[in-house]
Design a protein around this motif. Sequence first.
Motif: not given
Length: 306
Positions: A242, A136-141
């Motif tokens: 990240d 997951r990317d930091p934004d949750g995607t």
Amino acid sequence: MTDDRSDPEPGTPRIGRLTVVTVTYSPGAHLERFLATLPHATELPVTVVMADNGSTDGAPEAAVASHPEVHLLRTGANLGYGSAVNMAVQRYLADDDAEYFVVANPDVQWGPGSIDALIEAAGRRPGAGALGPLIRDPDGTVYPSARLQPSLIRGGMHAVVGSVWKSNPWSAAYRQENLAPSERVVGWLSGSCLLLKRSAFDAIAGFDERYFMYMEDVDLGNRLAKAGWDNVYVPAAEVLHDKGHSTGRDPARNLAAHHRSTYTFLADRYPDWWQAPLRWTIKAALTARSGAVVRRSRRRQAKGPR
């Protein structure tokens, strides 16, 4: 540790102590988050080897002082990712009989049970040479970390139009974006977090050290598959990445490195004398595109943040 871990079920990989290799290059606060979340990822005792490519921020030294399970290997120069991993494996795992080890970027944050889920999947899939989690990317995607191998058309069109036509069909196919997460064999897995089978890694002589950065994980997946091993995506394991904390320091240099690595990868796949015109065409196209994106990146840097 519970009894069933010391005496595993048939098919469960036997790992007395797990080695986690990470490559550091002034990782900052990311490294402490990496180490703080690691105990949640596995019930196994862990040794962390930091292959340090010339950090100047003191983070690796602070980690060694605070975490007794952490070892610092100074590579002596900025060798790049794959070369540093290879050195760590040669120095620290030469006499280790564990069947698996982990390679991960220091800007990974571990999800609960993530490494154990990868190890459990390895037990179900003895033909897997590499297993990778859902990232997951930091934004949750969900980051598309499990992809097909980049064929000349699919990979080429992704490279040429991907930045200007985000929804193009070649990128979607290559990145496997429209598939729901499921445990499956894929072309390659992101090198930001991998469980690697030692015998498979040794059989292909580890990472190809010609790749300073970028494409070394694509190449690894390709060579594992050619040697008869599977690359297995395991979305039951989750980590957060990240990405770009170090590669973002000099975007222009790194864009150029990406194009050089792409040429190395493609040229290797079309090596015959009669394929020379194809290699020349690929090199010319990548050189032109690299020049354009590097100039654009430097203009943006010169303008500064808006």
